[in-house]
Design a protein around this motif. Sequence first.
Motif, PDB file in Angstrom:
ATOM      1  N   TRP A 205       0.832  -1.195   0.000  1.00 61.13           N
ATOM      2  CA  TRP A 205       0.000   0.000   0.000  1.00 61.13           C
ATOM      3  C   TRP A 205       0.874   1.256   0.000  1.00 61.13           C
ATOM      4  O   TRP A 205       0.480   2.293  -0.557  1.00 61.13           O
ATOM      5  N   SER A 206       2.045   1.167   0.610  1.00 68.16           N
ATOM      6  CA  SER A 206       2.949   2.322   0.639  1.00 68.16           C
ATOM      7  C   SER A 206       3.395   2.707  -0.767  1.00 68.16           C
ATOM      8  O   SER A 206       3.476   3.894  -1.106  1.00 68.16           O
ATOM      9  N   GLN A 207       3.672   1.698  -1.599  1.00 69.87           N
ATOM     10  CA  GLN A 207       4.091   1.976  -2.973  1.00 69.87           C
ATOM     11  C   GLN A 207       2.940   2.553  -3.789  1.00 69.87           C
ATOM     12  O   GLN A 207       3.117   3.519  -4.544  1.00 69.87           O
ATOM     13  N   LEU A 208       1.754   1.968  -3.631  1.00 67.91           N
ATOM     14  CA  LEU A 208       0.603   2.481  -4.369  1.00 67.91           C
ATOM     15  C   LEU A 208       0.287   3.908  -3.925  1.00 67.91           C
ATOM     16  O   LEU A 208      -0.094   4.754  -4.740  1.00 67.91           O
ATOM     17  N   HIS A 209       0.490   4.172  -2.634  1.00 66.00           N
ATOM     18  CA  HIS A 209       0.251   5.519  -2.118  1.00 66.00           C
ATOM     19  C   HIS A 209       1.214   6.525  -2.755  1.00 66.00           C
ATOM     20  O   HIS A 209       0.798   7.636  -3.141  1.00 66.00           O
ATOM     21  N   ASP A 210       2.473   6.157  -2.903  1.00 70.09           N
ATOM     22  CA  ASP A 210       3.440   7.043  -3.558  1.00 70.09           C
ATOM     23  C   ASP A 210       3.052   7.298  -5.010  1.00 70.09           C
ATOM     24  O   ASP A 210       3.145   8.428  -5.516  1.00 70.09           O
ATOM     25  N   GLU A 211       2.614   6.230  -5.694  1.00 70.21           N
ATOM     26  CA  GLU A 211       2.186   6.379  -7.083  1.00 70.21           C
ATOM     27  C   GLU A 211       0.941   7.257  -7.169  1.00 70.21           C
ATOM     28  O   GLU A 211       0.794   8.076  -8.100  1.00 70.21           O
ATOM     29  N   ALA A 212       0.051   7.103  -6.192  1.00 64.86           N
ATOM     30  CA  ALA A 212      -1.175   7.906  -6.175  1.00 64.86           C
ATOM     31  C   ALA A 212      -0.858   9.372  -5.887  1.00 64.86           C
ATOM     32  O   ALA A 212      -1.494  10.283  -6.445  1.00 64.86           O
ATOM     33  N   ARG A 213       0.125   9.626  -5.030  1.00 64.07           N
ATOM     34  CA  ARG A 213       0.527  11.014  -4.759  1.00 64.07           C
ATOM     35  C   ARG A 213       1.079  11.670  -6.030  1.00 64.07           C
ATOM     36  O   ARG A 213       0.797  12.844  -6.312  1.00 64.07           O
ATOM     37  N   ALA A 214       1.840  10.910  -6.810  1.00 59.60           N
ATOM     38  CA  ALA A 214       2.363  11.446  -8.068  1.00 59.60           C
ATOM     39  C   ALA A 214       1.221  11.726  -9.048  1.00 59.60           C
ATOM     40  O   ALA A 214       1.192  12.779  -9.709  1.00 59.60           O
ATOM     41  N   SER A 215       0.258  10.788  -9.127  1.00 62.25           N
ATOM     42  CA  SER A 215      -0.899  11.012 -10.011  1.00 62.25           C
ATOM     43  C   SER A 215      -1.758  12.154  -9.504  1.00 62.25           C
ATOM     44  O   SER A 215      -2.351  12.899 -10.299  1.00 62.25           O
ATOM     45  N   ALA A 216      -1.837  12.321  -8.174  1.00 65.25           N
ATOM     46  CA  ALA A 216      -2.577  13.457  -7.617  1.00 65.25           C
ATOM     47  C   ALA A 216      -1.921  14.768  -8.020  1.00 65.25           C
ATOM     48  O   ALA A 216      -2.612  15.764  -8.302  1.00 65.25           O
ATOM     49  N   ALA A 217      -0.583  14.779  -8.064  1.00 65.73           N
ATOM     50  CA  ALA A 217       0.125  15.968  -8.523  1.00 65.73           C
ATOM     51  C   ALA A 217      -0.232  16.278  -9.977  1.00 65.73           C
ATOM     52  O   ALA A 217      -0.401  17.447 -10.359  1.00 65.73           O
ATOM     53  N   ALA A 218      -0.358  15.203 -10.785  1.00 63.10           N
ATOM     54  CA  ALA A 218      -0.754  15.392 -12.186  1.00 63.10           C
ATOM     55  C   ALA A 218      -2.168  15.950 -12.283  1.00 63.10           C
ATOM     56  O   ALA A 218      -2.461  16.791 -13.148  1.00 63.10           O
ATOM     57  N   LEU A 219      -3.071  15.494 -11.402  1.00 64.38           N
ATOM     58  CA  LEU A 219      -4.433  16.031 -11.378  1.00 64.38           C
ATOM     59  C   LEU A 219      -4.416  17.492 -10.962  1.00 64.38           C
ATOM     60  O   LEU A 219      -5.107  18.328 -11.569  1.00 64.38           O
ATOM     61  N   GLN A 220      -3.634  17.816  -9.940  1.00 64.41           N
ATOM     62  CA  GLN A 220      -3.542  19.201  -9.492  1.00 64.41           C
ATOM     63  C   GLN A 220      -2.968  20.094 -10.581  1.00 64.41           C
ATOM     64  O   GLN A 220      -3.369  21.258 -10.714  1.00 64.41           O
TER      65      GLN A 220
ATOM     66  N   ALA B  12       6.086  12.323  -6.819  1.00 66.10           N
ATOM     67  CA  ALA B  12       5.245  12.495  -5.640  1.00 66.10           C
ATOM     68  C   ALA B  12       5.582  13.773  -4.896  1.00 66.10           C
ATOM     69  O   ALA B  12       4.733  14.341  -4.190  1.00 66.10           O
ATOM     70  N   GLY B  13       6.816  14.269  -5.057  1.00 64.34           N
ATOM     71  CA  GLY B  13       7.222  15.489  -4.362  1.00 64.34           C
ATOM     72  C   GLY B  13       6.476  16.720  -4.823  1.00 64.34           C
ATOM     73  O   GLY B  13       6.449  17.734  -4.105  1.00 64.34           O
ATOM     74  N   ALA B  14       5.881  16.650  -6.011  1.00 66.52           N
ATOM     75  CA  ALA B  14       5.143  17.798  -6.533  1.00 66.52           C
ATOM     76  C   ALA B  14       3.729  17.891  -5.969  1.00 66.52           C
ATOM     77  O   ALA B  14       3.029  18.884  -6.175  1.00 66.52           O
ATOM     78  N   TYR B  15       3.317  16.853  -5.255  1.00 63.41           N
ATOM     79  CA  TYR B  15       1.962  16.803  -4.697  1.00 63.41           C
ATOM     80  C   TYR B  15       1.823  17.785  -3.540  1.00 63.41           C
ATOM     81  O   TYR B  15       2.697  17.884  -2.673  1.00 63.41           O
ATOM     82  N   GLN B  16       0.731  18.533  -3.539  1.00 67.46           N
ATOM     83  CA  GLN B  16       0.445  19.475  -2.470  1.00 67.46           C
ATOM     84  C   GLN B  16      -0.809  19.016  -1.728  1.00 67.46           C
ATOM     85  O   GLN B  16      -1.898  18.991  -2.309  1.00 67.46           O
ATOM     86  N   ARG B  17      -0.644  18.689  -0.468  1.00 71.92           N
ATOM     87  CA  ARG B  17      -1.758  18.123   0.306  1.00 71.92           C
ATOM     88  C   ARG B  17      -2.801  19.202   0.613  1.00 71.92           C
ATOM     89  O   ARG B  17      -2.487  20.239   1.195  1.00 71.92           O
ATOM     90  N   PRO B  18      -4.060  18.958   0.245  1.00 69.23           N
ATOM     91  CA  PRO B  18      -5.107  19.924   0.606  1.00 69.23           C
ATOM     92  C   PRO B  18      -5.460  19.808   2.084  1.00 69.23           C
ATOM     93  O   PRO B  18      -5.104  18.831   2.751  1.00 69.23           O
ATOM     94  N   ALA B  19      -6.180  20.781   2.587  1.00 68.72           N
ATOM     95  CA  ALA B  19      -6.594  20.769   3.991  1.00 68.72           C
ATOM     96  C   ALA B  19      -7.661  19.702   4.211  1.00 68.72           C
ATOM     97  O   ALA B  19      -8.442  19.365   3.302  1.00 68.72           O
TER      98      ALA B  19
END
Length: 550
Positions: free
Chosen positions: A31-46, A145-152
Motif C-alpha cells: 500500500w505504501s508503494q501504491l500511495h506514492d504512485e497515487a501522490r504522483a498522479s494526484a500531482a498530475a491532477l492538481q 510524488a514530491g510535486a503533490y500538495q496536500r489539501p486541507a
Amino acid sequence: MLSLLSRLERAADSGGTVTFVSGDTSIAVPWSQLHDEARASAAALQHRGIGPGRHVAILAPTTRALVTAIQATWLAGATIVVLPLPMRLASIEEFIAQTRERVRRADTDLLLIDPDLAPYLESRPGDPPSLVLTELIEVGTRLGAGAYQRPADDLDALAILQFTSGSTSEPKGVMLPQRVLGANLDACIEAGQLQDDDVFVSWLPLYHDMGLVGMLSIPMTTGRDLVLGAPQDFLGSPARWMRWISDHRGTVTAGPNFSWVLATRALRRATDLDLSSLRIALNGAEPVDPRTVEAFVEAGAPFGLRPGAIFPAFGMAELAIGGTFPEPMRGLRTDAVDRRVLESERYAAPAEPAAEGTREFALLGRPLPGLEIRIADPDSGRPLAEREVGELEIRGTSVTPGYYRNPEATAAMFRDGWLRTGDLGYLVGGELVLCGRIKDVIIIGGRNIFPEDVERAVAEIDGVRAGNVIAFGVEGAKGKEQMVVVAESRADDPDGLRRLVHHRAMEVVGAPPHDIVLVTPGTLPKTSSGKLQRSLCRAKYLSRELQPVH
C-alpha cells in the motif's frame, strides 16, 4: 473522526499489500508503494486544476491504474465518480448514452478513461476534458510524488458521488461526504469485528458500492491486505474466486446472491482447495436466498468452509454501504413465516419451517453503530410493531444528505428525518428481515405477491437460465392486476416449458401468470451491477419490445 486523507496516509504505513490477480497471475503491491504512485498522479491532477470541489469521473476496468486513480483523486481533495462498464457488448450504444448522461449529471470536471475505452467516447462540444489513464500515470511519473500538495482536511467535502443501480428508477447520484463515508467504514469495522491481519478477497466491480466502499475502501484506508480481481475474471471462471481465497488465505469476501450460486457450482467440481481461513462470507446487494446459502455451505464443507462464516447482511448506496450486520461467525439464521398471512395481512406469523405454505427469510442482523432502523407504514409513516410488515426506514451517521442536484428526489427520500428505503420488511428481536421492494409487489386478489418467490421457483426449472427470470404485475380487465413472467431460455420445447412455468407459479404463490414470455439469453434488462430491472422489463413488455421465443 479522521479525514479521508489522514486515513490513506496512515494506511500507507501499515505494511499491508494489495494483490492484483488476473487468471492465474498475481502482482503484490505494498500500500505504501501504491500511495506514492497515487501522490504522483494526484500531482498530475492538481497540474490540471483538479482539487477540492472538483469532480473526477473514471471509466476503466479493475486494474492497478484504476485503484491508483481512485486514491489519487481523493488525495487531490476531489470527488470520485466511478462509472459503470457495459454488461453486454450488444448494448454498446446504450452504454455510451448512459455514460454521457452520468458524466453530465455529475458535473464532471475531468474524465479519466481507460485507453481501450477511449475510442467509444470521442469528445463532443460541451464535454468535459478527458485524460487517458496511462497519460495520467506518465505525467505523474514526470512530476513525481514530491510535486503533490496536500489539501486541507475537510470532513464535509464530497468524497464519492455514487450513482444508484437504477433497478427501479433512473439512476440518481448519492452524495457521500467524507464524514458519512468515514462513519460507515468505522461502523463496518466495529460491527464486523474486523482484525488487523484480515485478508480481503474481491472481484466486485468498483463502480458498485459493495465493491468500492465495502471491499476496496476499507482495506485501502486501513492498510489491511486486499486480493483484487476483476468481475470478468470471476464470471469467466467462478472457480477463481474460491481459488484466490484458498491461495491467499482470505478471511473476508462478499458477493450478491447469484454469485454464491455460481461459486457453489464451481465447488462441486473443484479439488485441492482450503477455505478454512474464511471468516466473513457476506451475502448482500440482492435478496438472500436461504437455499442458496445452504447449498454453498454444503459444497464448501469438504474444503474446510465453516458454516459460521456465512454473513447475510443489508446495505445500500444511500448508507455508503453497510446497514445491518449479523454477529460474526454465527452463520445463516432464518425466520419461518406463514405465507398466506404474510401476503394477505402483511404480518410475519411464525410457522414451522418444513410445513406447507411456509416462507423462510434470512435474518440480516442489527443496525451498525451510529444507525437506527424502524419499520413504518408506507403510506402514513406510522411506526409498526414487531413482525408487522412495512417500509424499512433508517437514520444516523451513515445516511447520505441526499441526491446530487435533485431536491425533489431528496425530499421524497426522507420522512421526518428518516431515510425511506423502499424496502418491505419487518423486525424480529431487533433484527431485520426483508421481504422485497415496495414498487415490485404484485397485488392479486388482495394478496401481496413477492416477485422473488416466483422468480426463484421458475429459475429452478430445467431449460430456464438461473438468475434470469422477471415477474411483474400489469393492469388487466376491470383494473385488476395480473402477473407476467419473463424468462430467458434456450428450450427446444417452448410450449412445454411455458406449461411448467405456469404450474410452478401456481404451486408457489397459488396464482396463475396472465402471460409467460420466453426470450433468448441476454435479453432481460439489468443494471450495471447485474440487478434485474423489473420496471424496465415491464415497460418493454407493454410496448411489445420483447421478442418471444416461438
